[in-house]
Write a protein that holds these residues in place. Structure first.
Motif, PDB file in Angstrom:
ATOM      1  N   TYR A  23     -10.122  -5.183   7.965  1.00  0.00           N
ATOM      2  CA  TYR A  23      -9.532  -6.526   8.024  1.00  0.00           C
ATOM      3  C   TYR A  23      -9.525  -7.036   9.458  1.00  0.00           C
ATOM      4  O   TYR A  23      -9.649  -6.277  10.422  1.00  0.00           O
ATOM      5  CB  TYR A  23      -8.139  -6.529   7.382  1.00  0.00           C
ATOM      6  CG  TYR A  23      -8.265  -6.470   5.878  1.00  0.00           C
ATOM      7  CD1 TYR A  23      -8.380  -7.642   5.141  1.00  0.00           C
ATOM      8  CD2 TYR A  23      -8.371  -5.252   5.210  1.00  0.00           C
ATOM      9  CE1 TYR A  23      -8.567  -7.601   3.766  1.00  0.00           C
ATOM     10  CE2 TYR A  23      -8.555  -5.193   3.840  1.00  0.00           C
ATOM     11  CZ  TYR A  23      -8.658  -6.375   3.128  1.00  0.00           C
ATOM     12  OH  TYR A  23      -8.861  -6.332   1.782  1.00  0.00           O
ATOM     13  N   TYR A  42       0.868  -1.167   0.000  1.00  0.00           N
ATOM     14  CA  TYR A  42       0.000   0.000   0.000  1.00  0.00           C
ATOM     15  C   TYR A  42       0.909   1.224   0.000  1.00  0.00           C
ATOM     16  O   TYR A  42       1.659   1.444   0.951  1.00  0.00           O
ATOM     17  CB  TYR A  42      -0.917  -0.011   1.229  1.00  0.00           C
ATOM     18  CG  TYR A  42      -1.868   1.150   1.230  1.00  0.00           C
ATOM     19  CD1 TYR A  42      -3.076   1.071   0.555  1.00  0.00           C
ATOM     20  CD2 TYR A  42      -1.536   2.336   1.874  1.00  0.00           C
ATOM     21  CE1 TYR A  42      -3.944   2.146   0.517  1.00  0.00           C
ATOM     22  CE2 TYR A  42      -2.404   3.420   1.841  1.00  0.00           C
ATOM     23  CZ  TYR A  42      -3.603   3.314   1.159  1.00  0.00           C
ATOM     24  OH  TYR A  42      -4.449   4.385   1.124  1.00  0.00           O
ATOM     25  N   CYS A  74      -1.505 -14.396   1.169  1.00  0.00           N
ATOM     26  CA  CYS A  74      -2.059 -13.028   1.144  1.00  0.00           C
ATOM     27  C   CYS A  74      -3.578 -13.111   1.200  1.00  0.00           C
ATOM     28  O   CYS A  74      -4.176 -13.929   0.498  1.00  0.00           O
ATOM     29  CB  CYS A  74      -1.621 -12.278  -0.116  1.00  0.00           C
ATOM     30  SG  CYS A  74      -2.437 -10.675  -0.300  1.00  0.00           S
ATOM     31  N   ASN A  79      -9.178  -0.740   8.772  1.00  0.00           N
ATOM     32  CA  ASN A  79      -9.901  -0.595   7.502  1.00  0.00           C
ATOM     33  C   ASN A  79     -10.646  -1.867   7.110  1.00  0.00           C
ATOM     34  O   ASN A  79     -10.764  -2.189   5.930  1.00  0.00           O
ATOM     35  CB  ASN A  79      -8.926  -0.150   6.414  1.00  0.00           C
ATOM     36  CG  ASN A  79      -8.560   1.323   6.575  1.00  0.00           C
ATOM     37  OD1 ASN A  79      -9.348   2.207   6.262  1.00  0.00           O
ATOM     38  ND2 ASN A  79      -7.385   1.577   7.123  1.00  0.00           N
ATOM     39  N   TYR A  97       3.319   2.323   7.484  1.00  0.00           N
ATOM     40  CA  TYR A  97       2.410   1.167   7.638  1.00  0.00           C
ATOM     41  C   TYR A  97       2.500   0.639   9.061  1.00  0.00           C
ATOM     42  O   TYR A  97       3.573   0.654   9.668  1.00  0.00           O
ATOM     43  CB  TYR A  97       2.853   0.094   6.652  1.00  0.00           C
ATOM     44  CG  TYR A  97       2.055  -1.190   6.616  1.00  0.00           C
ATOM     45  CD1 TYR A  97       0.952  -1.325   5.788  1.00  0.00           C
ATOM     46  CD2 TYR A  97       2.452  -2.304   7.365  1.00  0.00           C
ATOM     47  CE1 TYR A  97       0.250  -2.515   5.709  1.00  0.00           C
ATOM     48  CE2 TYR A  97       1.758  -3.505   7.291  1.00  0.00           C
ATOM     49  CZ  TYR A  97       0.647  -3.599   6.468  1.00  0.00           C
ATOM     50  OH  TYR A  97      -0.038  -4.786   6.384  1.00  0.00           O
ATOM     51  N   THR A 148       0.774  -2.688  11.669  1.00  0.00           N
ATOM     52  CA  THR A 148      -0.125  -3.840  11.809  1.00  0.00           C
ATOM     53  C   THR A 148       0.036  -4.370  13.234  1.00  0.00           C
ATOM     54  O   THR A 148       1.137  -4.337  13.794  1.00  0.00           O
ATOM     55  CB  THR A 148       0.118  -4.915  10.723  1.00  0.00           C
ATOM     56  OG1 THR A 148      -0.854  -5.962  10.870  1.00  0.00           O
ATOM     57  CG2 THR A 148       1.509  -5.511  10.772  1.00  0.00           C
ATOM     58  N   TYR A 162     -11.897 -10.650   7.349  1.00  0.00           N
ATOM     59  CA  TYR A 162     -12.479  -9.321   7.609  1.00  0.00           C
ATOM     60  C   TYR A 162     -12.983  -9.251   9.037  1.00  0.00           C
ATOM     61  O   TYR A 162     -13.310 -10.272   9.641  1.00  0.00           O
ATOM     62  CB  TYR A 162     -13.640  -9.068   6.638  1.00  0.00           C
ATOM     63  CG  TYR A 162     -13.254  -9.354   5.207  1.00  0.00           C
ATOM     64  CD1 TYR A 162     -12.318  -8.535   4.558  1.00  0.00           C
ATOM     65  CD2 TYR A 162     -13.762 -10.458   4.528  1.00  0.00           C
ATOM     66  CE1 TYR A 162     -11.922  -8.810   3.258  1.00  0.00           C
ATOM     67  CE2 TYR A 162     -13.366 -10.740   3.225  1.00  0.00           C
ATOM     68  CZ  TYR A 162     -12.448  -9.912   2.605  1.00  0.00           C
ATOM     69  OH  TYR A 162     -12.050 -10.193   1.324  1.00  0.00           O
ATOM     70  N   THR A 169      -5.652 -11.342  -0.217  1.00  0.00           N
ATOM     71  CA  THR A 169      -6.262 -11.126  -1.541  1.00  0.00           C
ATOM     72  C   THR A 169      -6.301 -12.428  -2.355  1.00  0.00           C
ATOM     73  O   THR A 169      -6.544 -12.403  -3.551  1.00  0.00           O
ATOM     74  CB  THR A 169      -5.555 -10.021  -2.340  1.00  0.00           C
ATOM     75  OG1 THR A 169      -4.226 -10.443  -2.636  1.00  0.00           O
ATOM     76  CG2 THR A 169      -5.523  -8.704  -1.584  1.00  0.00           C
ATOM     77  N   TRP A 175      -4.520  -1.988   8.185  1.00  0.00           N
ATOM     78  CA  TRP A 175      -5.589  -2.764   7.540  1.00  0.00           C
ATOM     79  C   TRP A 175      -6.673  -3.160   8.541  1.00  0.00           C
ATOM     80  O   TRP A 175      -7.851  -3.280   8.185  1.00  0.00           O
ATOM     81  CB  TRP A 175      -5.024  -4.007   6.836  1.00  0.00           C
ATOM     82  CG  TRP A 175      -4.341  -3.691   5.542  1.00  0.00           C
ATOM     83  CD1 TRP A 175      -3.039  -3.952   5.220  1.00  0.00           C
ATOM     84  CD2 TRP A 175      -4.914  -3.040   4.393  1.00  0.00           C
ATOM     85  NE1 TRP A 175      -2.762  -3.502   3.947  1.00  0.00           N
ATOM     86  CE2 TRP A 175      -3.894  -2.936   3.422  1.00  0.00           C
ATOM     87  CE3 TRP A 175      -6.181  -2.523   4.089  1.00  0.00           C
ATOM     88  CZ2 TRP A 175      -4.098  -2.348   2.165  1.00  0.00           C
ATOM     89  CZ3 TRP A 175      -6.391  -1.940   2.849  1.00  0.00           C
ATOM     90  CH2 TRP A 175      -5.357  -1.861   1.911  1.00  0.00           C
ATOM     91  N   GLU A 176      -6.267  -3.360   9.775  1.00  0.00           N
ATOM     92  CA  GLU A 176      -7.233  -3.764  10.803  1.00  0.00           C
ATOM     93  C   GLU A 176      -8.239  -2.641  11.079  1.00  0.00           C
ATOM     94  O   GLU A 176      -9.402  -2.912  11.405  1.00  0.00           O
ATOM     95  CB  GLU A 176      -6.502  -4.163  12.092  1.00  0.00           C
ATOM     96  CG  GLU A 176      -5.606  -5.403  11.961  1.00  0.00           C
ATOM     97  CD  GLU A 176      -4.210  -5.089  11.430  1.00  0.00           C
ATOM     98  OE1 GLU A 176      -3.926  -3.915  11.112  1.00  0.00           O
ATOM     99  OE2 GLU A 176      -3.391  -6.043  11.324  1.00  0.00           O
ATOM    100  N   TRP A 223      -0.354  -9.852   5.592  1.00  0.00           N
ATOM    101  CA  TRP A 223      -0.333  -8.414   5.926  1.00  0.00           C
ATOM    102  C   TRP A 223       0.282  -8.192   7.308  1.00  0.00           C
ATOM    103  O   TRP A 223       0.677  -7.079   7.632  1.00  0.00           O
ATOM    104  CB  TRP A 223      -1.698  -7.768   5.746  1.00  0.00           C
ATOM    105  CG  TRP A 223      -2.635  -7.779   6.905  1.00  0.00           C
ATOM    106  CD1 TRP A 223      -2.601  -6.943   7.991  1.00  0.00           C
ATOM    107  CD2 TRP A 223      -3.772  -8.633   7.087  1.00  0.00           C
ATOM    108  NE1 TRP A 223      -3.642  -7.242   8.835  1.00  0.00           N
ATOM    109  CE2 TRP A 223      -4.375  -8.263   8.316  1.00  0.00           C
ATOM    110  CE3 TRP A 223      -4.343  -9.673   6.341  1.00  0.00           C
ATOM    111  CZ2 TRP A 223      -5.524  -8.904   8.804  1.00  0.00           C
ATOM    112  CZ3 TRP A 223      -5.481 -10.298   6.830  1.00  0.00           C
ATOM    113  CH2 TRP A 223      -6.054  -9.916   8.038  1.00  0.00           C
TER     114      TRP A 223
END
Ligand SMILES: Nc1nc2c(c(=O)[nH]1)N[C@H]1C(S)=C(S)[C@@H](COP(=O)(O)O)O[C@H]1N2
Ligand SMILES: [Mo]
Length: 201
Positions: free
Chosen positions: A183, A32, A75, A181, A115, A117, A195, A77, A178-179, A158
């Protein structure tokens, strides 16, 4: 008979791909934002929060023993790559250098580029986690997190922060990029923790 024999490894391979995932061709890059370019001369790694604050230089860090690791990479994705060959430093070896308050239960991983996480202490302290310096025998390329990244094989990738430059030890869980957002706060691939639910658990 022979056919059966030769098909066996394929079956084993498919059993190593978690539900909802497919095998990637090559080694995709998933970042990202822009790729930070950090030289080992300017590189620093900081520890703070519920731990004695300390800053490591590159030479401090790589003085720790280095090992080879083979790990599968998943991943969220939906691509997975099996048998990635890494060289790096065990998280448990690094932890012997720092003093963490027993009240620490979670960690925020911080990176060059901003970033973040989150990970629980329990997931972070697993014996198979490592800081990677090389991949497939070559110095880790910048796009894969070089000069150094974290690898946490048992969680979605991630959590494997690229360009990691700090650990913030926390008494209670906070959410990373991401969490926050959508995830999952943990991200375990075999149970498809992809998610966060609308209800926050
Ligand atoms: N600093 C940072 N680390 C990161 C990311 C990122 O965007 N920034 N992406 C994550 C995601 S979603 C994945 S799948 C892996 C991808 O690693 P790769 O680009 O080496 O395949 O890195 C993880 N670590
Ligand atoms: Mo990802």
């Amino acid at each position: 008979m022979l056919g059966k024999f030769f098909q066996k490894p394929e079956k084993e391979e498919s059993e190593r791909v978690p539900p909802g995932q497919h095998l990637a061709k090559g080694f995709p890059v998933l970042t990202y934002g822009a790729t930070p370019r950090v030289s080992t001369e300017e590189w620093e790694f900081r520890v703070w929060g519920l731990a004695k604050p300390v800053t490591f230089t590159w030479s401090d860090f790589i003085a720790l023993p280095q090992h080879d690791f083979t790990a599968d990479f998943h991943c969220v994705t939906r691509w997975s790559k099996l048998d990635v060959k890494w060289t790096g430093i065990k998280v448990t070896d690094f932890m012997s250098l720092i003093e963490v308050d027993p009240k620490s239960a979670h960690i925020m991983e911080h990176c060059y580029g901003g970033y973040t996480t989150n990970i629980s202490m329990e997931d972070f302290l697993r014996e198979e986690n490592f800081f990677a310096l090389k991949v497939f025998g070559e110095p880790l390329p910048a796009e894969h997190g070089g000069p150094m990244r974290l690898v946490v094989p048992h969680l979605y990738a991630w959590k494997s922060a690229k360009w990691i430059n700090g650990l913030e030890f926390l008494g209670r869980e906070e959410l990373g990029f991401w969490e926050r957002n959508g995830y999952h706060r943990r991200g375990e691939p075999w149970t498809e923790e992809r998610y966060s639910s609308a209800f926050g658990f």
